[in-house]
Design a protein around this motif. Structure first.
Motif, PDB file in Angstrom:
ATOM      1  N   GLY A 134      -1.867  -1.090   8.340  1.00  0.00           N
ATOM      2  CA  GLY A 134      -3.173  -1.006   8.976  1.00  0.00           C
ATOM      3  C   GLY A 134      -3.995  -2.270   8.819  1.00  0.00           C
ATOM      4  O   GLY A 134      -4.823  -2.584   9.664  1.00  0.00           O
ATOM      5  N   LYS A 135      -3.757  -3.010   7.761  1.00  0.00           N
ATOM      6  CA  LYS A 135      -4.485  -4.259   7.518  1.00  0.00           C
ATOM      7  C   LYS A 135      -3.550  -5.461   7.570  1.00  0.00           C
ATOM      8  O   LYS A 135      -3.918  -6.529   8.031  1.00  0.00           O
ATOM      9  N   ARG A 136      -2.348  -5.256   7.055  1.00  0.00           N
ATOM     10  CA  ARG A 136      -1.368  -6.337   7.001  1.00  0.00           C
ATOM     11  C   ARG A 136      -0.227  -6.014   7.958  1.00  0.00           C
ATOM     12  O   ARG A 136       0.038  -4.848   8.229  1.00  0.00           O
ATOM     13  N   LYS A 137       0.438  -7.063   8.441  1.00  0.00           N
ATOM     14  CA  LYS A 137       1.547  -6.846   9.363  1.00  0.00           C
ATOM     15  C   LYS A 137       2.614  -7.900   9.111  1.00  0.00           C
ATOM     16  O   LYS A 137       2.310  -9.062   8.857  1.00  0.00           O
ATOM     17  N   THR A 167       3.573  -2.371   9.003  1.00  0.00           N
ATOM     18  CA  THR A 167       2.124  -2.524   8.890  1.00  0.00           C
ATOM     19  C   THR A 167       1.556  -1.425   8.003  1.00  0.00           C
ATOM     20  O   THR A 167       2.100  -0.324   7.944  1.00  0.00           O
ATOM     21  N   GLY A 219      -0.581 -11.290   5.618  1.00  0.00           N
ATOM     22  CA  GLY A 219      -1.169 -10.556   4.512  1.00  0.00           C
ATOM     23  C   GLY A 219      -0.248 -10.068   3.414  1.00  0.00           C
ATOM     24  O   GLY A 219      -0.714  -9.691   2.345  1.00  0.00           O
ATOM     25  N   SER A 259       0.838  -1.190   0.000  1.00  0.00           N
ATOM     26  CA  SER A 259       0.000   0.000   0.000  1.00  0.00           C
ATOM     27  C   SER A 259       0.876   1.244   0.000  1.00  0.00           C
ATOM     28  O   SER A 259       2.074   1.189   0.206  1.00  0.00           O
TER      29      SER A 259
END
Length: 84
Positions: free
Chosen positions: A28-31, A26, A46, A2
């Motif tokens: 915010g959705k994936r880490k 991260t 993710g 992103s």
């Protein structure tokens, strides 16, 4: 990946004479979490294989900066800021 990827670096840990630190990424959705100095992603939620490879390449390329960041982490200062 992103457009916005946040990164944080942990303090330095010592175990069996080995020094290491963790680098978290991260959006915010994936880490993903990596470990330096070996510059490997040790947990991923993710990110694609290609993205993980790029994160590892980034850690390898920026190892000196990441080590300096880890040296500068003061856990007690961070703890006191969150509890004031």
């Amino acid at each position: 990946m992103s457009n916005t990827l946040d990164m944080s670096v942990s303090q330095i840990f010592r175990k069996n004479g080995e020094k290491y630190a963790f680098v978290s990424f991260t959006d915010g959705k994936r880490k993903a979490e990596g470990k330096i100095p070996n510059c490997k992603i040790i947990s991923n939620s993710g990110f694609s294989e290609e993205e993980v490879k790029r994160l590892e390449e980034y850690m390898d390329r920026e190892i000196i900066t990441l080590k300096n960041m880890a040296v500068g982490v003061n856990v007690m200062d961070a703890f006191m800021k969150t509890n004031t």
